[in-house]
Design a protein around this motif. Sequence first.
Motif, PDB file in Angstrom:
ATOM      1  N   PHE A 186      32.875  34.054  34.105  1.00  0.00           N
ATOM      2  CA  PHE A 186      31.809  34.925  34.616  1.00  0.00           C
ATOM      3  C   PHE A 186      30.872  34.152  35.541  1.00  0.00           C
ATOM      4  CE2 PHE A 186      27.414  36.397  34.134  1.00  0.00           C
ATOM      5  CZ  PHE A 186      27.511  37.637  34.735  1.00  0.00           C
ATOM      6  N   LEU A 187      30.424  32.978  35.104  1.00  0.00           N
ATOM      7  CA  LEU A 187      29.502  32.180  35.915  1.00  0.00           C
ATOM      8  C   LEU A 187      30.141  31.748  37.234  1.00  0.00           C
ATOM      9  CD1 LEU A 187      27.875  29.971  33.138  1.00  0.00           C
ATOM     10  CD2 LEU A 187      26.803  31.848  34.405  1.00  0.00           C
ATOM     11  N   ASP A 188      31.405  31.355  37.181  1.00  0.00           N
ATOM     12  CA  ASP A 188      32.116  30.946  38.388  1.00  0.00           C
ATOM     13  C   ASP A 188      32.232  32.122  39.367  1.00  0.00           C
ATOM     14  OD1 ASP A 188      33.627  28.900  39.850  1.00  0.00           O
ATOM     15  OD2 ASP A 188      35.372  30.167  39.427  1.00  0.00           O
ATOM     16  N   THR A 189      32.594  33.274  38.844  1.00  0.00           N
ATOM     17  CA  THR A 189      32.734  34.464  39.687  1.00  0.00           C
ATOM     18  C   THR A 189      31.388  34.903  40.245  1.00  0.00           C
ATOM     19  OG1 THR A 189      34.651  35.152  38.403  1.00  0.00           O
ATOM     20  CG2 THR A 189      33.598  36.835  39.761  1.00  0.00           C
ATOM     21  N   THR A 190      30.358  34.831  39.423  1.00  0.00           N
ATOM     22  CA  THR A 190      29.013  35.192  39.879  1.00  0.00           C
ATOM     23  C   THR A 190      28.582  34.302  41.036  1.00  0.00           C
ATOM     24  OG1 THR A 190      28.414  35.957  37.666  1.00  0.00           O
ATOM     25  CG2 THR A 190      26.601  35.439  39.142  1.00  0.00           C
ATOM     26  N   ALA A 191      28.844  33.016  40.934  1.00  0.00           N
ATOM     27  CA  ALA A 191      28.493  32.095  42.019  1.00  0.00           C
ATOM     28  C   ALA A 191      29.259  32.448  43.289  1.00  0.00           C
ATOM     29  CB  ALA A 191      28.780  30.652  41.599  1.00  0.00           C
ATOM     30  N   GLU A 192      30.532  32.793  43.138  1.00  0.00           N
ATOM     31  CA  GLU A 192      31.350  33.164  44.297  1.00  0.00           C
ATOM     32  C   GLU A 192      30.844  34.453  44.952  1.00  0.00           C
ATOM     33  OE1 GLU A 192      36.089  33.771  45.269  1.00  0.00           O
ATOM     34  OE2 GLU A 192      35.496  32.911  43.347  1.00  0.00           O
ATOM     35  N   VAL A 193      30.499  35.445  44.139  1.00  0.00           N
ATOM     36  CA  VAL A 193      29.961  36.705  44.658  1.00  0.00           C
ATOM     37  C   VAL A 193      28.624  36.447  45.350  1.00  0.00           C
ATOM     38  CG1 VAL A 193      29.010  38.965  44.002  1.00  0.00           C
ATOM     39  CG2 VAL A 193      31.191  38.195  43.039  1.00  0.00           C
ATOM     40  N   HIS A 194      27.789  35.634  44.737  1.00  0.00           N
ATOM     41  CA  HIS A 194      26.491  35.308  45.318  1.00  0.00           C
ATOM     42  C   HIS A 194      26.658  34.650  46.696  1.00  0.00           C
ATOM     43  CE1 HIS A 194      22.232  34.541  45.360  1.00  0.00           C
ATOM     44  NE2 HIS A 194      22.424  33.246  45.477  1.00  0.00           N
ATOM     45  N   GLN A 195      27.583  33.693  46.808  1.00  0.00           N
ATOM     46  CA  GLN A 195      27.841  33.042  48.101  1.00  0.00           C
ATOM     47  C   GLN A 195      28.334  34.052  49.135  1.00  0.00           C
ATOM     48  OE1 GLN A 195      30.627  29.955  47.089  1.00  0.00           O
ATOM     49  NE2 GLN A 195      29.037  28.521  46.466  1.00  0.00           N
TER      50      GLN A 195
ATOM     51  N   THR B 110      34.257  50.482  32.982  1.00  0.00           N
ATOM     52  CA  THR B 110      34.355  49.514  31.881  1.00  0.00           C
ATOM     53  C   THR B 110      33.571  48.249  32.223  1.00  0.00           C
ATOM     54  OG1 THR B 110      36.516  50.370  31.241  1.00  0.00           O
ATOM     55  CG2 THR B 110      35.973  48.144  30.480  1.00  0.00           C
ATOM     56  N   PHE B 111      33.691  47.793  33.456  1.00  0.00           N
ATOM     57  CA  PHE B 111      32.980  46.604  33.921  1.00  0.00           C
ATOM     58  C   PHE B 111      31.469  46.787  33.769  1.00  0.00           C
ATOM     59  CE2 PHE B 111      31.589  43.959  37.735  1.00  0.00           C
ATOM     60  CZ  PHE B 111      31.821  42.739  37.133  1.00  0.00           C
ATOM     61  N   ILE B 112      30.969  47.943  34.158  1.00  0.00           N
ATOM     62  CA  ILE B 112      29.537  48.238  34.029  1.00  0.00           C
ATOM     63  C   ILE B 112      29.120  48.181  32.560  1.00  0.00           C
ATOM     64  CG2 ILE B 112      27.791  50.062  34.272  1.00  0.00           C
ATOM     65  CD1 ILE B 112      29.366  50.886  36.874  1.00  0.00           C
ATOM     66  N   LYS B 113      29.916  48.775  31.688  1.00  0.00           N
ATOM     67  CA  LYS B 113      29.607  48.762  30.254  1.00  0.00           C
ATOM     68  C   LYS B 113      29.636  47.338  29.704  1.00  0.00           C
ATOM     69  CE  LYS B 113      31.285  53.421  29.416  1.00  0.00           C
ATOM     70  NZ  LYS B 113      32.389  54.235  28.919  1.00  0.00           N
ATOM     71  N   LEU B 114      30.630  46.567  30.115  1.00  0.00           N
ATOM     72  CA  LEU B 114      30.733  45.184  29.644  1.00  0.00           C
ATOM     73  C   LEU B 114      29.556  44.341  30.125  1.00  0.00           C
ATOM     74  CD1 LEU B 114      34.569  44.583  30.117  1.00  0.00           C
ATOM     75  CD2 LEU B 114      33.334  44.861  27.947  1.00  0.00           C
ATOM     76  N   LEU B 115      29.150  44.531  31.375  1.00  0.00           N
ATOM     77  CA  LEU B 115      28.005  43.783  31.885  1.00  0.00           C
ATOM     78  C   LEU B 115      26.727  44.156  31.132  1.00  0.00           C
ATOM     79  CD1 LEU B 115      28.721  43.771  35.725  1.00  0.00           C
ATOM     80  CD2 LEU B 115      28.816  41.820  34.153  1.00  0.00           C
ATOM     81  N   SER B 116      26.586  45.422  30.767  1.00  0.00           N
ATOM     82  CA  SER B 116      25.422  45.841  29.971  1.00  0.00           C
ATOM     83  C   SER B 116      25.423  45.155  28.616  1.00  0.00           C
ATOM     84  CB  SER B 116      25.417  47.360  29.788  1.00  0.00           C
ATOM     85  OG  SER B 116      25.211  47.996  31.022  1.00  0.00           O
ATOM     86  N   LYS B 117      26.603  45.055  28.016  1.00  0.00           N
ATOM     87  CA  LYS B 117      26.707  44.364  26.724  1.00  0.00           C
ATOM     88  C   LYS B 117      26.375  42.880  26.883  1.00  0.00           C
ATOM     89  CE  LYS B 117      30.035  47.120  24.147  1.00  0.00           C
ATOM     90  NZ  LYS B 117      31.316  47.084  23.443  1.00  0.00           N
ATOM     91  N   LEU B 118      26.858  42.276  27.948  1.00  0.00           N
ATOM     92  CA  LEU B 118      26.570  40.868  28.212  1.00  0.00           C
ATOM     93  C   LEU B 118      25.062  40.669  28.411  1.00  0.00           C
ATOM     94  CD1 LEU B 118      27.551  37.983  28.737  1.00  0.00           C
ATOM     95  CD2 LEU B 118      27.890  38.626  31.118  1.00  0.00           C
ATOM     96  N   SER B 119      24.459  41.557  29.156  1.00  0.00           N
ATOM     97  CA  SER B 119      23.019  41.481  29.391  1.00  0.00           C
ATOM     98  C   SER B 119      22.242  41.544  28.084  1.00  0.00           C
ATOM     99  CB  SER B 119      22.600  42.624  30.324  1.00  0.00           C
ATOM    100  OG  SER B 119      21.215  42.579  30.557  1.00  0.00           O
ATOM    101  N   ALA B 120      22.693  42.357  27.168  1.00  0.00           N
ATOM    102  CA  ALA B 120      22.014  42.480  25.878  1.00  0.00           C
ATOM    103  C   ALA B 120      22.057  41.184  25.078  1.00  0.00           C
ATOM    104  CB  ALA B 120      22.640  43.617  25.061  1.00  0.00           C
ATOM    105  N   GLY B 121      23.016  40.318  25.361  1.00  0.00           N
ATOM    106  CA  GLY B 121      23.147  39.056  24.631  1.00  0.00           C
ATOM    107  C   GLY B 121      22.472  37.874  25.293  1.00  0.00           C
ATOM    108  N   THR B 122      21.862  38.068  26.462  1.00  0.00           N
ATOM    109  CA  THR B 122      21.292  36.927  27.194  1.00  0.00           C
ATOM    110  C   THR B 122      20.110  36.287  26.484  1.00  0.00           C
ATOM    111  OG1 THR B 122      19.944  38.387  28.577  1.00  0.00           O
ATOM    112  CG2 THR B 122      22.101  37.695  29.461  1.00  0.00           C
TER     113      THR B 122
END
Length: 169
Positions: A34-43, A151-163
């Motif tokens: 996730f972190l690797d992909t986030t960095a790639e999307v951000h770039q 599904t991706f949106i739901k998963l990201l919401s779940k991930l956000s809840a765990g931050t």
Amino acid sequence: MVTSRGLPNHQALAQLAQQFPELEISSVEACLTFLDTTAEVHQAMEAHFARYNLSMGKFTLLIQLFAASEKGLTPSEFAERANVTRATITGLLDGLEREDLVKRQPYPQDRRKLTIILTNKGRELITQMLPDHFCRTTNMMSNLTATEKQTFIKLLSKLSAGTSAMRDI
């Protein structure tokens, strides 16, 4: 021991798990990916916004103003919506104002406050770039089906809840 993208591979994580029993391999693999992909999307997003001489922060403010239409927004409304400090917003607004993309004007009900509005130049820039922005966003997400996107949106919401696990002391 690392993947081609520089992430520890499954074998390396398994070795670490022998030393650190708290390490749950699938959680760490998912987080690192996730972190690797986030960095790639951000770039990729930064490169896209650079085509228009914008940063992601400046684009965020411009799109908020575009959606707010003629009434504009106060600096504190920007800060609250973007979950950043007023100082961060002030710096972004200073740059946008120097570029004649936004204008500060007195707040109608309280002249001590400011309202930020788009200038004609700012409105033209956003109107020009949004079709390209939406096409590029659609293309970036095109490898996912409609169901996968939901599904991706739901998963990201779940991930956000765990931050909070990373923030809390």
